[in-house]
Design an enzyme around this catalytic site. Structure first.
Site, PDB file in Angstrom:
ATOM      1  N   LYS A  38       0.845  -1.200   0.000  1.00 53.79           N
ATOM      2  CA  LYS A  38       0.000   0.000   0.000  1.00 53.79           C
ATOM      3  C   LYS A  38       0.884   1.255   0.000  1.00 53.79           C
ATOM      4  O   LYS A  38       2.082   1.174   0.313  1.00 53.79           O
ATOM      5  CB  LYS A  38      -0.919  -0.017   1.225  1.00 53.79           C
ATOM      6  CG  LYS A  38      -0.186   0.022   2.560  1.00 53.79           C
ATOM      7  CD  LYS A  38      -1.126  -0.318   3.721  1.00 53.79           C
ATOM      8  CE  LYS A  38      -0.373  -0.253   5.043  1.00 53.79           C
ATOM      9  NZ  LYS A  38      -1.171  -0.798   6.163  1.00 53.79           N
ATOM     10  N   ARG A 136     -10.777  -0.552  14.561  1.00 48.24           N
ATOM     11  CA  ARG A 136     -10.758   0.240  13.331  1.00 48.24           C
ATOM     12  C   ARG A 136     -11.784  -0.435  12.431  1.00 48.24           C
ATOM     13  O   ARG A 136     -12.974  -0.270  12.654  1.00 48.24           O
ATOM     14  CB  ARG A 136      -9.332   0.241  12.749  1.00 48.24           C
ATOM     15  CG  ARG A 136      -9.109   1.245  11.649  1.00 48.24           C
ATOM     16  CD  ARG A 136      -7.650   1.294  11.195  1.00 48.24           C
ATOM     17  NE  ARG A 136      -7.158   0.049  10.615  1.00 48.24           N
ATOM     18  CZ  ARG A 136      -5.930  -0.133  10.127  1.00 48.24           C
ATOM     19  NH1 ARG A 136      -5.057   0.858  10.160  1.00 48.24           N
ATOM     20  NH2 ARG A 136      -5.557  -1.289   9.618  1.00 48.24           N
ATOM     21  N   HIS A 170      -6.164  -7.635  12.646  1.00 50.88           N
ATOM     22  CA  HIS A 170      -4.974  -6.775  12.657  1.00 50.88           C
ATOM     23  C   HIS A 170      -4.602  -6.448  14.097  1.00 50.88           C
ATOM     24  O   HIS A 170      -5.468  -6.147  14.908  1.00 50.88           O
ATOM     25  CB  HIS A 170      -5.279  -5.491  11.871  1.00 50.88           C
ATOM     26  CG  HIS A 170      -4.069  -4.683  11.511  1.00 50.88           C
ATOM     27  ND1 HIS A 170      -2.896  -5.235  11.087  1.00 50.88           N
ATOM     28  CD2 HIS A 170      -3.868  -3.339  11.511  1.00 50.88           C
ATOM     29  CE1 HIS A 170      -2.015  -4.272  10.838  1.00 50.88           C
ATOM     30  NE2 HIS A 170      -2.579  -3.120  11.091  1.00 50.88           N
ATOM     31  N   ARG A 227       1.679 -11.304   6.908  1.00 51.72           N
ATOM     32  CA  ARG A 227       1.224 -10.100   6.200  1.00 51.72           C
ATOM     33  C   ARG A 227       2.093  -8.893   6.549  1.00 51.72           C
ATOM     34  O   ARG A 227       1.596  -7.849   6.985  1.00 51.72           O
ATOM     35  CB  ARG A 227      -0.231  -9.858   6.624  1.00 51.72           C
ATOM     36  CG  ARG A 227      -1.079  -9.114   5.611  1.00 51.72           C
ATOM     37  CD  ARG A 227      -2.521  -9.023   6.086  1.00 51.72           C
ATOM     38  NE  ARG A 227      -2.647  -8.238   7.292  1.00 51.72           N
ATOM     39  CZ  ARG A 227      -3.342  -8.599   8.384  1.00 51.72           C
ATOM     40  NH1 ARG A 227      -4.002  -9.719   8.426  1.00 51.72           N
ATOM     41  NH2 ARG A 227      -3.373  -7.818   9.446  1.00 51.72           N
ATOM     42  N   TYR A 268      15.857  30.251   8.631  1.00 52.43           N
ATOM     43  CA  TYR A 268      14.581  30.798   9.113  1.00 52.43           C
ATOM     44  C   TYR A 268      14.495  30.719  10.625  1.00 52.43           C
ATOM     45  O   TYR A 268      14.889  29.726  11.232  1.00 52.43           O
ATOM     46  CB  TYR A 268      13.413  29.980   8.555  1.00 52.43           C
ATOM     47  CG  TYR A 268      13.082  30.205   7.101  1.00 52.43           C
ATOM     48  CD1 TYR A 268      12.705  31.454   6.622  1.00 52.43           C
ATOM     49  CD2 TYR A 268      13.106  29.133   6.205  1.00 52.43           C
ATOM     50  CE1 TYR A 268      12.371  31.633   5.285  1.00 52.43           C
ATOM     51  CE2 TYR A 268      12.769  29.295   4.871  1.00 52.43           C
ATOM     52  CZ  TYR A 268      12.409  30.554   4.413  1.00 52.43           C
ATOM     53  OH  TYR A 268      12.076  30.724   3.105  1.00 52.43           O
ATOM     54  N   CYS A 315      14.300  23.838   5.431  1.00 48.71           N
ATOM     55  CA  CYS A 315      13.423  24.661   4.586  1.00 48.71           C
ATOM     56  C   CYS A 315      12.620  23.740   3.656  1.00 48.71           C
ATOM     57  O   CYS A 315      12.765  22.529   3.692  1.00 48.71           O
ATOM     58  CB  CYS A 315      14.248  25.623   3.745  1.00 48.71           C
ATOM     59  SG  CYS A 315      15.500  26.531   4.661  1.00 48.71           S
ATOM     60  N   MET A 316      11.803  24.324   2.806  1.00 47.32           N
ATOM     61  CA  MET A 316      10.997  23.519   1.887  1.00 47.32           C
ATOM     62  C   MET A 316      11.890  22.722   0.939  1.00 47.32           C
ATOM     63  O   MET A 316      11.646  21.541   0.693  1.00 47.32           O
ATOM     64  CB  MET A 316      10.053  24.414   1.090  1.00 47.32           C
ATOM     65  CG  MET A 316       9.097  23.633   0.206  1.00 47.32           C
ATOM     66  SD  MET A 316       8.011  24.681  -0.783  1.00 47.32           S
ATOM     67  CE  MET A 316       6.910  25.336   0.449  1.00 47.32           C
ATOM     68  N   ASP A 317      12.931  23.364   0.413  1.00 46.33           N
ATOM     69  CA  ASP A 317      13.751  22.743  -0.634  1.00 46.33           C
ATOM     70  C   ASP A 317      15.218  22.591  -0.261  1.00 46.33           C
ATOM     71  O   ASP A 317      15.995  22.055  -1.054  1.00 46.33           O
ATOM     72  CB  ASP A 317      13.691  23.593  -1.913  1.00 46.33           C
ATOM     73  CG  ASP A 317      12.281  23.980  -2.268  1.00 46.33           C
ATOM     74  OD1 ASP A 317      11.422  23.090  -2.297  1.00 46.33           O
ATOM     75  OD2 ASP A 317      12.025  25.182  -2.469  1.00 46.33           O
TER      76      ASP A 317
HETATM   77  C1  LIG Z   1      -0.460  -1.693   6.911  1.00 44.20           C
HETATM   78  C2  LIG Z   1      -1.027  -3.012   7.297  1.00 44.20           C
HETATM   79  C3  LIG Z   1      -0.189  -4.123   7.493  1.00 44.20           C
HETATM   80  C4  LIG Z   1       1.321  -4.019   7.521  1.00 44.20           C
HETATM   81  O1  LIG Z   1       1.727  -3.337   8.676  1.00 44.20           O
HETATM   82  P1  LIG Z   1       3.294  -3.228   9.040  1.00 44.20           P
HETATM   83  O2  LIG Z   1       3.324  -2.644  10.390  1.00 44.20           O
HETATM   84  O3  LIG Z   1       3.899  -2.330   8.027  1.00 44.20           O
HETATM   85  O4  LIG Z   1       3.814  -4.614   8.955  1.00 44.20           O
HETATM   86  C5  LIG Z   1      -0.780  -5.356   7.727  1.00 44.20           C
HETATM   87  N1  LIG Z   1      -2.126  -5.477   7.767  1.00 44.20           N
HETATM   88  C6  LIG Z   1      -2.960  -4.436   7.614  1.00 44.20           C
HETATM   89  C7  LIG Z   1      -4.426  -4.646   7.687  1.00 44.20           C
HETATM   90  C8  LIG Z   1      -2.437  -3.159   7.376  1.00 44.20           C
HETATM   91  O5  LIG Z   1      -3.264  -2.127   7.220  1.00 44.20           O
END
Ligand SMILES: *Cc1c(COP(=O)(O)O)cnc(C)c1O
Length: 384
Positions: A38, A136, A170, A227, A268, A315-317
């Site tokens: 992701k 969640r 999760h 995962r 800055y 800074c930004m850049d």
């Molecule tokens: C992002 C995510 C992961 C991976 O998490 P890490 O901490 O990067 O291993 C696994 N499962 C779900 C549902 C996630 O959203």
């Protein structure tokens, strides 16, 4: 290869390190493997990373949204892809057409997806998400919600037009030493849910729960597939202990060097004041590239001669660093912000955050250069 002759700031993506990490994690897990790609593979480039993971035998990939899944399909990734987040029921046709697996996190969504799939005469592959304590997404199953949750999952899986291939949960604290009891509780609840569903005749080919923290600390929680996300990229919980290698090296160059007298204010806000003759280098990287401004006056970058502390506000850049004690550093020299010589974990700790945030923050403006066996094999499109 004179990369710095071409560009101001870039991110090297070491595909060999990725392959190494993937092999180590697969060996450690002893089970199938879903690679989390992701957010553009945590900033590393989703298609490039997905290609390597698929070649190395990842049975699944996961992304946050249909758009991210489509990017992978357009990049030629043809294996199974799971979408973690919500997809509107109006897009079910797109999911089915692209062969993408959708998370189902509540019965109401299962009903909507089922109706949409049935109306199209198709079948949507889904994974059921169970909320064992992250609070969640997912079917509620804790405490008084248990019996109702089991029934809702059973009804959801029996709906027409849905193929419930997997079930997952999760963890919220698997990366923290003090999180052990809670993680074990979440796992036990997940096991109980799976057992009760099986007793109702509701079984799943792919049961999964192990994020990076669990892969590192709880190998017994691997189930049908692990995962992991961040550890694939060689940082995060247990990465050093497991012998993983950082995949991203964020690099820049020294663009200008000046020597200031004592009593000079740098940058800055005048937050750094020289007390001696001070040699300052300007780096063409800033917060718009993903170098967090919160690191101002707190972190260093790494030169071939040693560490150069950041002076004044990022800074930004651009960013100023002190080179007084590194007289051999000259204009054009390469500098590592994080990667092999300074871990993203170190900078994350300074900021009170996790390395995920640092690698994801490396912005679109920063070209990605893909390396294999020390040679450039590809580069991101923004780089001419
Ligand atoms: C992002 C995510 C992961 C991976 O998490 P890490 O901490 O990067 O291993 C696994 N499962 C779900 C549902 C996630 O959203």
């Amino acid at each position: 290869m004179e990369m710095h002759a071409l560009r101001r700031t870039w991110a090297e993506i070491d595909l060999d390190a990725l392959a190494h990490n993937c092999a180590v994690l697969r060996r450690q897990a002893g089970t199938d493997f879903l690679g989390v790609v992701k957010a553009d593979a945590y900033g590393h480039g989703a298609v490039h990373v997905a290609r390597v993971l698929q070649e190395l035998g990842a049975v699944y990939l996961a992304v946050s949204s249909l758009d991210e899944a489509r990017e992978l399909r357009q990049g030629g990734i043809d294996g199974p892809i799971l979408v973690f987040g919500h997809t509107p029921p109006s897009m079910v046709g797109d999911l089915i057409e692209a062969g993408i697996t959708q998370t189902v996190s509540a019965e109401a969504k299962a009903v909507e997806y089922s109706q949409a799939a049935a109306a199209l005469g198709g079948t949507l592959r889904v994974h059921i998400k169970v909320d064992t304590g992250m609070s969640r997404l997912g079917f509620l199953v804790r405490g008084r919600h248990y019996a109702g949750g089991i029934e809702a999952i059973c009804r959801s899986c029996a709906l027409p037009g849905l193929d419930a291939e997997g079930i997952y949960t999760h963890f919220s604290v698997s990366d923290l030493p003090e999180g052990e009891a809670y993680t074990r509780e979440q796992f036990a609840l997940f096991q109980q849910v799976i057992g009760d569903l099986a007793a109702h005749g509701c079984t799943f080919a792919l049961r999964h729960c192990a994020n990076s923290g669990a892969v590192a600390h709880y190998p017994e929680m691997a189930l049908d597939m692990v995962r992991p996300g961040i550890v694939l990229y060689g940082v995060g919980p247990g990465a050093v202990e497991m012998g993983l290698r950082p995949v991203m090296r964020l690099k820049t160059t020294v663009s200008t060097i000046k020597i200031y007298d004592p009593g000079t204010d740098i940058g800055y806000g005048r937050t750094f004041h020289t007390t001696q003759r001070t040699r300052i280098g300007v780096l063409p990287i800033g917060y718009a590239d993903g170098l967090f401004r919160g690191l101002s006056n707190r972190a260093s970058v790494v030169t071939d001669q040693g560490r150069a502390p950041i002076r004044g506000r990022i800074c930004m850049d651009m960013t100023m660093v002190e080179l007084t004690d590194l007289p051999a550093v000259k204009v054009g020299d390469e500098v590592e912000v994080f990667g092999a010589r300074q871990s993203a974990d170190e900078l994350a700790a300074l900021l009170g955050t996790i390395p995920h945030e640092l690698v994801c923050a490396v912005s679109m403006r920063v070209p990605r250069v893909y390396l294999s066996q020390g040679r450039e094999v590809d580069r991101s499109l923004r780089l001419l």
